[in-house]
Design an enzyme around this catalytic site. Structure first.
Site, mmCIF file in Angstrom:
data_model
loop_
_atom_site.group_PDB
_atom_site.id
_atom_site.type_symbol
_atom_site.label_atom_id
_atom_site.label_comp_id
_atom_site.label_asym_id
_atom_site.label_seq_id
_atom_site.Cartn_x
_atom_site.Cartn_y
_atom_site.Cartn_z
ATOM 1 N N LYS A 272 12.731 -26.946 5.258
ATOM 2 C CA LYS A 272 14.102 -27.166 6.271
ATOM 3 C C LYS A 272 14.740 -28.484 5.624
ATOM 4 O O LYS A 272 14.123 -29.515 5.171
ATOM 5 C CB LYS A 272 13.676 -27.401 7.531
ATOM 6 C CG LYS A 272 13.172 -26.058 8.167
ATOM 7 C CD LYS A 272 12.783 -26.078 9.606
ATOM 8 C CE LYS A 272 12.102 -24.860 10.188
ATOM 9 N NZ LYS A 272 12.866 -23.882 10.772
ATOM 10 N N GLU B 118 10.602 -23.038 21.780
ATOM 11 C CA GLU B 118 10.919 -21.577 21.474
ATOM 12 C C GLU B 118 11.349 -20.955 22.710
ATOM 13 O O GLU B 118 10.633 -20.798 23.588
ATOM 14 C CB GLU B 118 10.088 -20.959 20.598
ATOM 15 C CG GLU B 118 9.868 -21.517 19.320
ATOM 16 C CD GLU B 118 8.809 -20.512 18.352
ATOM 17 O OE1 GLU B 118 9.433 -19.638 17.746
ATOM 18 O OE2 GLU B 118 7.623 -20.809 18.513
ATOM 19 N N HIS C 88 2.893 -26.649 11.138
ATOM 20 C CA HIS C 88 4.263 -27.424 11.342
ATOM 21 C C HIS C 88 4.321 -28.992 11.848
ATOM 22 O O HIS C 88 4.974 -29.671 11.160
ATOM 23 C CB HIS C 88 5.151 -26.561 12.020
ATOM 24 C CG HIS C 88 5.197 -24.953 11.555
ATOM 25 N ND1 HIS C 88 5.176 -24.710 10.132
ATOM 26 C CD2 HIS C 88 5.257 -23.919 12.272
ATOM 27 C CE1 HIS C 88 5.059 -23.329 10.215
ATOM 28 N NE2 HIS C 88 5.293 -22.966 11.325
ATOM 29 N N ASP D 102 -1.201 -22.012 15.728
ATOM 30 C CA ASP D 102 -0.046 -21.269 15.056
ATOM 31 C C ASP D 102 0.896 -22.292 14.722
ATOM 32 O O ASP D 102 1.829 -22.199 13.654
ATOM 33 C CB ASP D 102 0.346 -20.441 16.012
ATOM 34 C CG ASP D 102 1.674 -19.681 15.567
ATOM 35 O OD1 ASP D 102 1.686 -19.058 14.322
ATOM 36 O OD2 ASP D 102 2.879 -19.485 16.238
ATOM 37 N N LYS E 299 0.931 -19.341 5.684
ATOM 38 C CA LYS E 299 0.043 -19.735 6.498
ATOM 39 C C LYS E 299 -0.322 -18.521 7.728
ATOM 40 O O LYS E 299 0.534 -17.966 7.599
ATOM 41 C CB LYS E 299 0.651 -20.809 7.306
ATOM 42 C CG LYS E 299 1.845 -20.744 8.272
ATOM 43 C CD LYS E 299 2.037 -21.475 9.255
ATOM 44 C CE LYS E 299 1.613 -21.028 10.754
ATOM 45 N NZ LYS E 299 2.421 -20.131 11.330
ATOM 46 N N LYS F 189 6.007 -21.388 23.552
ATOM 47 C CA LYS F 189 7.045 -20.168 23.646
ATOM 48 C C LYS F 189 7.521 -20.004 25.006
ATOM 49 O O LYS F 189 6.966 -20.493 26.054
ATOM 50 C CB LYS F 189 6.056 -18.812 23.264
ATOM 51 C CG LYS F 189 5.567 -18.726 22.224
ATOM 52 C CD LYS F 189 6.172 -18.535 20.950
ATOM 53 C CE LYS F 189 5.389 -18.309 19.647
ATOM 54 N NZ LYS F 189 5.942 -18.657 18.493
ATOM 55 N N ARG G 81 0.851 -1.213 0.074
ATOM 56 C CA ARG G 81 0.040 -0.059 0.005
ATOM 57 C C ARG G 81 0.834 1.315 0.087
ATOM 58 O O ARG G 81 0.451 2.326 -0.570
ATOM 59 C CB ARG G 81 -0.854 0.067 1.070
ATOM 60 C CG ARG G 81 -1.932 -0.639 1.191
ATOM 61 C CD ARG G 81 -3.051 -0.575 2.322
ATOM 62 N NE ARG G 81 -4.153 -1.642 2.077
ATOM 63 C CZ ARG G 81 -5.347 -0.836 1.586
ATOM 64 N NH1 ARG G 81 -5.338 0.647 1.004
ATOM 65 N NH2 ARG G 81 -6.374 -1.841 1.355
ATOM 66 N N LYS H 288 15.547 -23.036 22.169
ATOM 67 C CA LYS H 288 15.042 -23.042 20.825
ATOM 68 C C LYS H 288 15.518 -24.539 20.148
ATOM 69 O O LYS H 288 16.677 -24.638 20.031
ATOM 70 C CB LYS H 288 15.777 -22.042 19.991
ATOM 71 C CG LYS H 288 15.046 -22.201 18.495
ATOM 72 C CD LYS H 288 14.968 -20.955 18.014
ATOM 73 C CE LYS H 288 14.342 -21.102 16.339
ATOM 74 N NZ LYS H 288 13.071 -21.132 16.294
#
Ligand code: BG6
Length: 484
Positions: free
Chosen positions: A173, A207, A231, A226, A139, A329, A42, A334
């Site tokens: 990956k 994570e 995944h 999510d 996604k 989270k 935009r 990680k």
């Protein structure tokens, strides 16, 4: 001449992932000659301003990987163009169509999925959904089966399924593709890959980051939608699917969808027993204090930032083998890994009727932080002990171990592979409509179970592996998570 349009070309995904990926591909000589890359968003800016912004995003990333050079940048810059558009308005898209020329046009929608329906309708009206066009959807497409179908019906109205590329970046990956090589490029694993030998499978996506500024998006989705719907279920499919007859996109995706169809539904009565929802409260992650999710969001919320689930696959190969999945989270590390835990030896000849110090074999497919595949086996501890002593050793099966002098290849961004495949029209690593549909169906049942039992997420301190109930999910069955 072919064109790649990046809708949302100035946004976070484009700047953080897509444009650096395109730089690396161009640097390695992998982009089709003459490919034009057009940012479309935009904001009113010139192509020069856009190119300068792209350079700011790409250069530090490429330098960090030791892959920055002015000649590669000049090549990419020469491909770049920018046009300010309202992507939901066909009139505004016509000049964009004119800039694409007559070659193949691949459009990547790196924008909010709430706009997907209106954008594809406008694209069709503007001539950007012709036979020579493809569309790539980031996604999440929808937040449940109903909203997925609404969006996807609009997409199907404009494009044939063969033109639609639904991204799940985990499929890009390297180690995920290596899993296919490991399973089907070797004769030794497949005979063991079933309920006679495998005790259970674990899939962990941990994570350390919190939700932070992303909460307006995240609060609507939570960890289940999510991460798990896409995944993690994709990883589960690749572990559990039957050997496809070849690597043709439909051969692979037919096998994945069969796995999704075989997932045992989780009824509301079962939800408490086989699922765990968690939300982080304040704690310490990697030595730094971390705020609670509610504090980040500014008010209390019922959204889960952690989910653990036991999934059962009702088919011959996997009957009786639980698949435990967890993601969250603000966990201590990680870490993304798939663990294939084999059964114990039936009888130990080393102890007195006991298994002594024998650890059950375990194949660990690590996607992050390192990319590695390792198998733990028992061998003899060197020495002259009267009673043979055993020790577990890890055998690394990853690419790096054979060529002694080989420097590790640069770790690629998952989008590099996927962008390249989309540009070549290869949809093997993309999600087909029926796969997404089945995944939503299963996940909707879990979410419904939580809703009707009014399951609030359990607290876990930031920096821990989720609520204690996630450990109980395994320990109740005499098992434990690989990383604790
Ligand atoms: C995204 C999720 O799809 O994947 C994010 O929306 C998550 O919440 C990310 O952080 C994780 O990706 P990766 O590749 O860093 O494991």
């Amino acid at each position: 001449m072919a064109a790649l349009i990046l809708f949302g070309g100035g946004g976070d995904l484009a700047m953080r992932m897509l444009l650096p990926s395109l730089y690396f591909l161009d640097h390695d000589g992998l982009l089709p000659a003459g490919l034009k890359i057009i940012g479309a968003a935009r904001s009113e800016e010139t192509a020069e301003q856009y190119v300068a912004k792209v350079r700011e995003a790409v250069q530090p990333r490429a330098e960090a990987d030791g892959a920055w050079d002015e000649a590669s940048w000049a090549r990419l810059a020469a491909r770049l163009d920018y046009l300010a558009v309202d992507a939901t308005d066909p009139e505004s898209l016509k000049p964009l169509k004119a800039r694409c020329g007559d070659g193949e046009v691949t459009s990547f929608l790196a924008v909010s999925p709430s706009l997907f329906g209106r954008i594809v309708t406008a694209m069709k009206a503007a001539g950007l959904a012709e036979k020579n066009c493809r569309i790539v959807l980031e996604k999440p497409v929808g937040r449940d089966l109903k909203s997925f179908l609404e969006i996807d019906d609009a997409v199907a109205h404009a494009f044939d399924e063969r033109q639609v590329f639904r991204i799940d970046h985990y499929l890009g990956k390297e180690t995920v593709q290596n899993l296919i090589a490991l399973r089907f490029g070797n004769a030794i694993f497949e005979p063991l890959w079933n309920n006679l030998t495998v005790d259970h499978v674990q899939i962990t996506v941990g994570e350390t980051v919190g939700v932070g500024d992303r909460w307006p998006y995240y609060d609507e989705y939570g960890a289940l939608r999510d991460m798990l719907q896409n995944h993690m279920l994709q990883l589960l499919c690749l572990v559990a699917m039957e050997p496809p007859s070849d690597l043709d996109p439909d051969s692979v995706r037919n096998e994945k969808v069969k796995v999704l169809r075989s997932l045992r539904p989780i009824t509301p009565e079962e939800a408490d027993r086989v699922t765990v929802r968690g939300q982080y409260v304040a704690g310490v992650v990697e030595g730094e204090s971390a705020r609670s999710y509610d504090e980040e969001r500014g008010q209390p919320s019922d959204t889960e930032t952690f989910v653990a689930i036991r999934a059962d696959i009702d088919n011959w190969r996997w009957a009786g083998v639980p698949f435990f999945m967890r993601t969250g989270k603000r966990l201590p590390e990680k870490r993304t890994e798939i663990v294939i835990q084999f059964k114990p030896v039936p009888h130990s000849i080393f102890g007195h009727g006991e298994r002594g110090d024998i650890y059950d074999n375990r194949l660990v497919i690590e996607l992050q932080p390192e990319e590695d595949i390792s198998l733990s086996v028992m061998n003899k501890k060197p020495g002259l002990d009267q009673r043979m002593q055993l020790q577990p050793i890890q055998m690394s099966l990853s690419w790096g171990q054979d060529g002694k002098d080989a420097a590790p290849p640069r770790r690629r961004i998952a989008y590099e592979r996927l962008l390249l495949d989309a540009l070549h029209g290869d949809s093997t690593l993309f999600v087909r409509r029926d796969e997404a549909e089945q995944a939503w169906k299963w996940v909707d049942e879990v979410a419904d179970g939580w809703n009707c039992r009014d399951c609030r997420p359990l607290d876990y301190a930031a920096g821990t592996w989720g609520p204690e109930a996630a450990d109980l999910l395994l320990s109740r069955t005499g098992r434990k998570w690989n990383t604790q």
